[in-house]
Design a protein around this motif. Structure first.
Motif, PDB file in Angstrom:
ATOM      1  N   ALA A   1       5.614  -3.522  -9.898  1.00  0.00           N
ATOM      2  CA  ALA A   1       4.416  -2.547  -9.932  1.00  0.00           C
ATOM      3  C   ALA A   1       3.988  -2.026 -11.218  1.00  0.00           C
ATOM      4  N   SER A   2       4.800  -2.109 -12.150  1.00  0.00           N
ATOM      5  CA  SER A   2       4.437  -1.899 -13.507  1.00  0.00           C
ATOM      6  C   SER A   2       3.481  -2.969 -14.269  1.00  0.00           C
ATOM      7  N   THR A   3       4.017  -4.111 -13.976  1.00  0.00           N
ATOM      8  CA  THR A   3       3.522  -5.290 -14.723  1.00  0.00           C
ATOM      9  C   THR A   3       2.352  -6.038 -14.027  1.00  0.00           C
ATOM     10  N   ALA A   4       2.116  -5.673 -12.799  1.00  0.00           N
ATOM     11  CA  ALA A   4       1.316  -6.406 -12.158  1.00  0.00           C
ATOM     12  C   ALA A   4       0.396  -5.731 -11.341  1.00  0.00           C
ATOM     13  N   ASN A   5      -0.251  -4.707 -11.814  1.00  0.00           N
ATOM     14  CA  ASN A   5      -1.279  -3.876 -11.138  1.00  0.00           C
ATOM     15  C   ASN A   5      -2.548  -4.549 -10.956  1.00  0.00           C
ATOM     16  N   GLU A   6      -2.957  -5.163 -11.887  1.00  0.00           N
ATOM     17  CA  GLU A   6      -4.272  -5.955 -11.608  1.00  0.00           C
ATOM     18  C   GLU A   6      -3.977  -7.128 -10.279  1.00  0.00           C
ATOM     19  N   TYR A   7      -2.862  -7.675 -10.361  1.00  0.00           N
ATOM     20  CA  TYR A   7      -2.662  -8.773  -9.528  1.00  0.00           C
ATOM     21  C   TYR A   7      -2.295  -8.136  -8.122  1.00  0.00           C
ATOM     22  N   ASN A   8      -1.611  -6.902  -7.811  1.00  0.00           N
ATOM     23  CA  ASN A   8      -1.384  -6.505  -6.884  1.00  0.00           C
ATOM     24  C   ASN A   8      -2.693  -6.321  -5.895  1.00  0.00           C
ATOM     25  N   TYR A   9      -3.903  -5.992  -6.507  1.00  0.00           N
ATOM     26  CA  TYR A   9      -5.052  -5.977  -6.049  1.00  0.00           C
ATOM     27  C   TYR A   9      -5.518  -6.984  -5.344  1.00  0.00           C
ATOM     28  N   PHE A  10      -4.835  -8.360  -5.556  1.00  0.00           N
ATOM     29  CA  PHE A  10      -5.295  -9.510  -4.770  1.00  0.00           C
ATOM     30  C   PHE A  10      -4.137  -9.660  -3.703  1.00  0.00           C
ATOM     31  N   ILE A  11      -2.797  -9.297  -3.966  1.00  0.00           N
ATOM     32  CA  ILE A  11      -1.901  -9.474  -2.938  1.00  0.00           C
ATOM     33  C   ILE A  11      -1.718  -8.334  -2.052  1.00  0.00           C
ATOM     34  N   THR A  12      -2.657  -7.438  -2.020  1.00  0.00           N
ATOM     35  CA  THR A  12      -2.235  -6.242  -0.846  1.00  0.00           C
ATOM     36  C   THR A  12      -2.572  -6.832   0.525  1.00  0.00           C
ATOM     37  N   ALA A  13      -1.657  -6.764   1.437  1.00  0.00           N
ATOM     38  CA  ALA A  13      -1.917  -7.121   2.807  1.00  0.00           C
ATOM     39  C   ALA A  13      -1.422  -5.873   3.470  1.00  0.00           C
ATOM     40  N   LYS A  14      -2.682  -5.468   4.113  1.00  0.00           N
ATOM     41  CA  LYS A  14      -2.278  -4.463   5.071  1.00  0.00           C
ATOM     42  C   LYS A  14      -1.693  -3.007   4.587  1.00  0.00           C
ATOM     43  N   GLY A  15      -2.119  -2.990   3.229  1.00  0.00           N
ATOM     44  CA  GLY A  15      -1.581  -1.908   2.567  1.00  0.00           C
ATOM     45  C   GLY A  15      -0.255  -1.843   2.079  1.00  0.00           C
ATOM     46  N   LEU A  16       0.123  -3.161   1.922  1.00  0.00           N
ATOM     47  CA  LEU A  16       1.746  -3.320   1.191  1.00  0.00           C
ATOM     48  C   LEU A  16       1.514  -4.546   0.278  1.00  0.00           C
ATOM     49  N   THR A  17       2.635  -4.322  -0.639  1.00  0.00           N
ATOM     50  CA  THR A  17       2.505  -5.487  -1.703  1.00  0.00           C
ATOM     51  C   THR A  17       3.982  -5.516  -1.740  1.00  0.00           C
ATOM     52  N   PRO A  18       4.216  -6.731  -2.255  1.00  0.00           N
ATOM     53  CA  PRO A  18       5.820  -7.049  -2.774  1.00  0.00           C
ATOM     54  C   PRO A  18       6.683  -5.916  -3.405  1.00  0.00           C
ATOM     55  N   SER A  19       5.683  -5.444  -4.298  1.00  0.00           N
ATOM     56  CA  SER A  19       6.479  -4.082  -5.210  1.00  0.00           C
ATOM     57  C   SER A  19       7.049  -3.197  -4.382  1.00  0.00           C
ATOM     58  N   VAL A  20       5.775  -2.755  -3.298  1.00  0.00           N
ATOM     59  CA  VAL A  20       6.063  -1.629  -2.651  1.00  0.00           C
ATOM     60  C   VAL A  20       7.203  -1.876  -1.459  1.00  0.00           C
ATOM     61  N   LEU A  21       7.146  -3.016  -1.169  1.00  0.00           N
ATOM     62  CA  LEU A  21       8.109  -3.502  -0.145  1.00  0.00           C
ATOM     63  C   LEU A  21       9.755  -3.556  -0.726  1.00  0.00           C
ATOM     64  N   LEU A  22       9.853  -3.976  -2.012  1.00  0.00           N
ATOM     65  CA  LEU A  22      11.076  -3.976  -2.551  1.00  0.00           C
ATOM     66  C   LEU A  22      11.645  -2.824  -2.758  1.00  0.00           C
ATOM     67  N   ILE A  23      10.586  -1.691  -3.210  1.00  0.00           N
ATOM     68  CA  ILE A  23      11.364  -0.348  -3.675  1.00  0.00           C
ATOM     69  C   ILE A  23      11.615   0.145  -2.401  1.00  0.00           C
ATOM     70  N   THR A  24      10.771   0.429  -1.290  1.00  0.00           N
ATOM     71  CA  THR A  24      11.195   0.876   0.062  1.00  0.00           C
ATOM     72  C   THR A  24      12.576   0.113   0.644  1.00  0.00           C
ATOM     73  N   TYR A  25      12.639  -1.030   0.299  1.00  0.00           N
ATOM     74  CA  TYR A  25      14.033  -1.622   0.909  1.00  0.00           C
ATOM     75  C   TYR A  25      14.990  -1.314   0.257  1.00  0.00           C
ATOM     76  N   GLY A  26      14.960  -1.221  -1.264  1.00  0.00           N
ATOM     77  CA  GLY A  26      15.976  -1.020  -1.922  1.00  0.00           C
ATOM     78  C   GLY A  26      16.352   0.442  -1.853  1.00  0.00           C
ATOM     79  N   ILE A  27      15.693   1.317  -1.693  1.00  0.00           N
ATOM     80  CA  ILE A  27      15.973   2.800  -1.373  1.00  0.00           C
ATOM     81  C   ILE A  27      16.943   2.952  -0.059  1.00  0.00           C
ATOM     82  N   GLY A  28      16.112   2.128   0.958  1.00  0.00           N
ATOM     83  CA  GLY A  28      16.743   2.326   2.254  1.00  0.00           C
ATOM     84  C   GLY A  28      18.367   1.610   2.334  1.00  0.00           C
ATOM     85  N   LEU A  29      18.013   0.486   1.611  1.00  0.00           N
ATOM     86  CA  LEU A  29      19.495  -0.078   1.540  1.00  0.00           C
ATOM     87  C   LEU A  29      20.755   0.615   0.868  1.00  0.00           C
TER      88      LEU A  29
END
Length: 271
Positions: free
Chosen positions: A52-80
């Motif tokens: 999330a901190s190194t790819a803000n510009e690129y996350n603009y391109f990879i947003t899918a239904k409001g989610l990005t790999p960075s958000v998914l990883l953070i959520t998944y990591g906290i839950g795990l």
């Protein structure tokens, strides 16, 4: 098989007495696996923050239904981390009921991970098309005052960082003809009158005015690869990291769930 009634439930006597050697091995194996998953959860969350901190510009391109790999990883990591911590406590306290709850929860989490990995591969097939559409939108408004999401800065950053130029066909996309016989950079060409110019961010050695009059004679001054290909390659690498991390942790989760199930049987029924 002897079980003792402890007021509100039956448990194997070893739950409250000295454990046998197999029971001790089962207990500490589960504690170790749960601890590894806690570490894995922290690692996933940290990796998500890094993305999330190194790819803000690129996350603009990879947003899918409001989610990005960075958000998914953070959520998944906290839950795990949370569920693995509870599993660790349940194992240490010999709680058959809590272990049962965690086993069911972990199964649901494993199911969500399988869906997530499947979605990642499915979305990968459509990603290039989505990136091209977004890139065409950005290049059309490049340099226009107040263009949404600061597309000028976004495109400049992408061209510099990923060593690319234009959308699909390289520097020619910035010219009056564009790659499809029409002007892609509408504002840049028609309003800015840059018919033979590329942005300076296309230059291998970025300097003021380096992109002036470089179309069609780009030579070795400009990056030749289109940014759609560069973004797709970048995304492919990050998605491989995402899928590889989740898949590795998933294997440990499955082993841990099996171990918790056996340990719960040991608590409730004995070996």
């Amino acid at each position: 098989m002897v079980r003792v009634y402890y007021g509100d439930h039956f448990e194997h006597p070893s739950t409250h007495e000295h454990l046998t050697t197999p029971e001790t091995v089962a207990k500490f194996a589960n504690l170790f696996l749960s601890f590894l998953l806690m570490v894995g959860g922290i690692a996933c969350a940290v990796m998500g923050v890094w993305l999330a901190s190194t790819a803000n510009e690129y996350n603009y391109f990879i947003t899918a239904k409001g989610l990005t790999p960075s958000v998914l990883l953070i959520t998944y990591g906290i839950g795990l981390f949370f569920f693995s911590s509870v599993a660790c406590c349940a194992t240490a306290r010999h709680s058959g009921f809590l272990l049962g709850v965690i086993i069911v929860t972990m199964f649901l989490l494993i199911g969500a991970e399988v869906v997530g990995v499947t979605f990642a591969f499915t979305y990968r097939d459509n990603f290039k098309k989505d990136v091209k559409n977004e890139s065409l939108s950005l290049i059309a408004g490049y340099s226009a005052p107040g263009w949404e999401k600061n597309s000028t800065e976004v495109f400049d950053r992408i061209q510099q960082d990923l060593e690319c130029c234009g959308v699909s066909s390289g520097p020619g996309d910035w010219g009056a003809a564009g790659s499809n016989g029409s002007t892609l950079a509408v504002y840049w060409v028609e309003k800015g009158t840059h018919t033979d110019d590329t942005p300076d961010s296309c230059c291998k050695k970025n300097s003021t005015g380096c992109g002036t009059d470089q179309i069609p004679n780009e030579g070795d001054i400009l990056w030749s690869e289109g940014c759609v290909t560069a973004l797709f390659d970048w995304f492919d690498g990050k998605m491989l990291l995402f899928v590889g991390t989740v898949s590795t942790v998933l294997i440990f989760q499955i082993v841990n769930v099996c171990g918790m199930y056996l340990w719960r049987r040991c608590i409730v029924h004995g070996f």
